[in-house]
Every structure is written in structure tokens, then in C-alpha cells.
Write a protein that holds these residues in place. Structure first.
Motif, PDB file in Angstrom:
ATOM      1  N   PHE A 167      39.781  37.895  41.875  1.00  6.52           N
ATOM      2  CA  PHE A 167      39.856  37.725  40.416  1.00  6.52           C
ATOM      3  C   PHE A 167      40.369  38.996  39.743  1.00  6.52           C
ATOM      4  O   PHE A 167      41.232  38.951  38.860  1.00  6.52           O
ATOM      5  CB  PHE A 167      38.469  37.351  39.889  1.00  6.52           C
ATOM      6  N   ILE A 168      39.854  40.160  40.180  1.00  7.29           N
ATOM      7  CA  ILE A 168      40.290  41.433  39.588  1.00  7.29           C
ATOM      8  C   ILE A 168      41.765  41.698  39.855  1.00  7.29           C
ATOM      9  O   ILE A 168      42.520  42.116  38.957  1.00  7.29           O
ATOM     10  CB  ILE A 168      39.431  42.586  40.128  1.00  7.29           C
ATOM     11  N   LEU A 169      42.228  41.448  41.098  1.00  7.77           N
ATOM     12  CA  LEU A 169      43.633  41.652  41.442  1.00  7.77           C
ATOM     13  C   LEU A 169      44.532  40.738  40.624  1.00  7.77           C
ATOM     14  O   LEU A 169      45.623  41.135  40.175  1.00  7.77           O
ATOM     15  CB  LEU A 169      43.845  41.409  42.936  1.00  7.77           C
ATOM     16  N   LYS A 170      44.080  39.489  40.430  1.00  5.39           N
ATOM     17  CA  LYS A 170      44.872  38.540  39.648  1.00  5.39           C
ATOM     18  C   LYS A 170      45.034  39.015  38.212  1.00  5.39           C
ATOM     19  O   LYS A 170      46.132  38.979  37.640  1.00  5.39           O
ATOM     20  CB  LYS A 170      44.203  37.170  39.695  1.00  5.39           C
ATOM     21  N   LYS A 171      43.916  39.479  37.619  1.00  9.01           N
ATOM     22  CA  LYS A 171      43.977  39.978  36.247  1.00  9.01           C
ATOM     23  C   LYS A 171      44.847  41.225  36.153  1.00  9.01           C
ATOM     24  O   LYS A 171      45.602  41.409  35.195  1.00  9.01           O
ATOM     25  CB  LYS A 171      42.560  40.288  35.751  1.00  9.01           C
ATOM     26  N   THR A 172      44.773  42.097  37.154  1.00 10.70           N
ATOM     27  CA  THR A 172      45.591  43.324  37.156  1.00 10.70           C
ATOM     28  C   THR A 172      47.072  42.999  37.214  1.00 10.70           C
ATOM     29  O   THR A 172      47.896  43.592  36.503  1.00 10.70           O
ATOM     30  CB  THR A 172      45.193  44.206  38.342  1.00 10.70           C
ATOM     31  N   GLN A 173      47.433  42.028  38.063  1.00 11.58           N
ATOM     32  CA  GLN A 173      48.838  41.637  38.170  1.00 11.58           C
ATOM     33  C   GLN A 173      49.335  41.025  36.857  1.00 11.58           C
ATOM     34  O   GLN A 173      50.475  41.255  36.447  1.00 11.58           O
ATOM     35  CB  GLN A 173      49.004  40.642  39.316  1.00 11.58           C
ATOM     36  N   GLU A 174      48.490  40.235  36.201  1.00  9.54           N
ATOM     37  CA  GLU A 174      48.889  39.646  34.923  1.00  9.54           C
ATOM     38  C   GLU A 174      49.144  40.731  33.885  1.00  9.54           C
ATOM     39  O   GLU A 174      50.105  40.658  33.103  1.00  9.54           O
ATOM     40  CB  GLU A 174      47.809  38.679  34.434  1.00  9.54           C
ATOM     41  N   LYS A 175      48.300  41.760  33.852  1.00  6.93           N
ATOM     42  CA  LYS A 175      48.492  42.866  32.902  1.00  6.93           C
ATOM     43  C   LYS A 175      49.776  43.629  33.203  1.00  6.93           C
ATOM     44  O   LYS A 175      50.494  44.048  32.299  1.00  6.93           O
ATOM     45  CB  LYS A 175      47.296  43.802  32.951  1.00  6.93           C
ATOM     46  N   LYS A 176      50.079  43.820  34.491  1.00  7.06           N
ATOM     47  CA  LYS A 176      51.315  44.527  34.857  1.00  7.06           C
ATOM     48  C   LYS A 176      52.538  43.757  34.385  1.00  7.06           C
ATOM     49  O   LYS A 176      53.512  44.324  33.901  1.00  7.06           O
ATOM     50  CB  LYS A 176      51.375  44.731  36.368  1.00  7.06           C
ATOM     51  N   LYS A 177      52.479  42.410  34.546  1.00  7.15           N
ATOM     52  CA  LYS A 177      53.609  41.604  34.096  1.00  7.15           C
ATOM     53  C   LYS A 177      53.793  41.724  32.591  1.00  7.15           C
ATOM     54  O   LYS A 177      54.911  41.826  32.083  1.00  7.15           O
ATOM     55  CB  LYS A 177      53.389  40.144  34.489  1.00  7.15           C
TER      56      LYS A 177
END
Length: 228
Positions: A189-199
């Protein structure tokens, strides 16, 4: 050598025996008597003990007879006997040779229970107790089951240390697996949220660059209109 007639007669006898066996097999398996899974039960001296017995029949029963016998080291006797009229009737005792015995079962609600309660047990009560059942509806088919009663001074305490340790280890392993699964889901979940923020950051950064460089679609500084 057997002639054709002899072989035919032998085949007919074999076939007749097989058909008779198939006919009798359901009958022999219909009436069953059980005293539980334990072959031996223990009772402390001067206490009471329940001697279990249940029966079942695929064909039902009518005027079913039952009795209990005791077989000690030097004694054999019938303890109690009775009948059960039908599935809706409670067992009825006709004879009881020991005042300490009480019929504790019931056939109502399909329990088919003809257990007995033996009070104030003594060391002399140690021995084999057999529960018999006879069903007239099945041509007086009879079955029985035996349980051994051992009267002791006191019941031995069972050491459950090993069992507790095994349960604790198994519980710990299961708990660890659950924790790992939850941790894995949390990390995902944390990795998914981090990737969304990077995008989002990349898209925002790309828009800012276009604006600064005056590229198509950018908000470059507009030129003043030409005077005529």
C-alpha cells in the motif's frame, strides 16, 4: 471331472448364496449399538459414573428390548432390562437387580439413548459392562457393545506440558504468518501511494517546464498587438 449338470448346479448354489448374502447384508448392518469411542472408563471410588449406550436402526424399531450385564472377575449378572415401544416412547424398565442403577437415557427426539448411571461405585464394580439391544422389527436381530469400568482411588493427573508447548509453537507460527501477510499488504500500500505521488510530481514538473520555455500549450508571455 464335473459334468455340465454338476457345474450348473454348483453355479446355481454359488449364485443363490451370493444373492442371500446381499439380501442379508443390509439387515446385518441396520441395527448398531455403541458405548462411545473409549474402551475403558475410570471412576473414583464412592462416586457415580455414567455408562453410555446408544443404538440406531435403519428400519426403525418396535417393542425393542434392551438389557445391561456385568461381568466381573468372578461374577456375572443382569443389571437391568427393559423395552422401548417405539420412536416416540421413553425406555421402560422391567427389572433392576441393583438399586444403585438408574436408567439415564431417552429415545425421544431420536436420541436412542439407553445409558445407565451407576452410583456409589466400589472397587468390586470393576469389570466389563455390556449393553444389549434386540429389535423384533428386524426379526429379533440382536447387537451389543462392551465397555470396561476401572474403579480407582483417584484419577491420575495428565501432564499436558508437551501439548501446551506444541499449541504455543503452532499458535506462534500462525501469528507470525498473519503478521507477515499484514506487513506485506502495508508495504504494498505504501509503495503504491509513493508511486502515485511520483507520477503527480512528474506531471506537474513537466507542465512547469513547458510554461517557462514557451512551448505550445504553455502560458508564454503574450506579444502586444501590432500598431497599424
Amino acid at each position: 471331472m464335473l459334468g455340465a449338470g454338476d457345474r450348473g448346479a454348483a453355479r446355481a448354489r454359488w449364485l443363490g448364496t451370493g444373492l442371500l448374502g446381499l439380501f442379508l447384508l443390509p439387515v446385518s448392518l441396520s441395527l448398531e449399538v455403541s458405548v462411545g469411542k473409549a474402551n475403558t472408563i475410570y471412576a473414583v471410588n464412592s462416586t457415580e459414573i455414567l455408562l453410555p449406550c446408544t443404538f440406531s436402526s435403519c428400519f426403525g424399531f418396535r417393542d425393542l428390548g434392551f438389557w445391561w450385564s456385568y461381568n466381573g472377575s468372578d461374577t456375572f449378572k443382569i443389571l437391568i432390562n427393559g423395552t422401548v415401544k417405539n420412536e416416540k416412547s421413553d425406555p421402560r424398565v422391567h427389572l433392576k437387580n441393583d438399586d444403585r442403577i438408574t436408567l439415564a437415557g431417552s429415545t425421544k427426539e431420536k436420541m436412542n439413548n439407553i445409558s445407565i448411571l451407576l452410583k456409589d461405585v466400589d472397587f468390586s464394580d470393576t469389570g466389563k459392562y455390556t449393553c444389549y439391544v434386540k429389535n423384533p422389527k428386524e426379526k429379533d436381530l440382536q447387537h451389543h457393545a462392551t465397555i470396561f469400568l476401572q474403579v480407582v482411588d483417584k484419577l491420575e493427573e495428565v501432564d499436558n506440558t508437551v501439548t501446551v508447548i506444541i499449541l504455543a509453537v503452532v499458535g506462534g507460527v500462525i501469528g507470525l504468518l498473519i503478521f507477515i501477510l499484514l506487513l506485506k499488504k502495508l508495504i504494498t500500500f505504501i509503495l503504491k501511494k509513493t508511486q502515485e505521488k511520483k507520477k503527480e510530481c512528474l506531471v506537474s514538473s513537466s507542465g512547469n517546464d513547458n510554461t517557462e520555455n514557451g512551448l505550445p500549450g504553455s502560458k508564454a508571455e503574450e506579444k502586444p498587438p501590432t500598431k497599424v
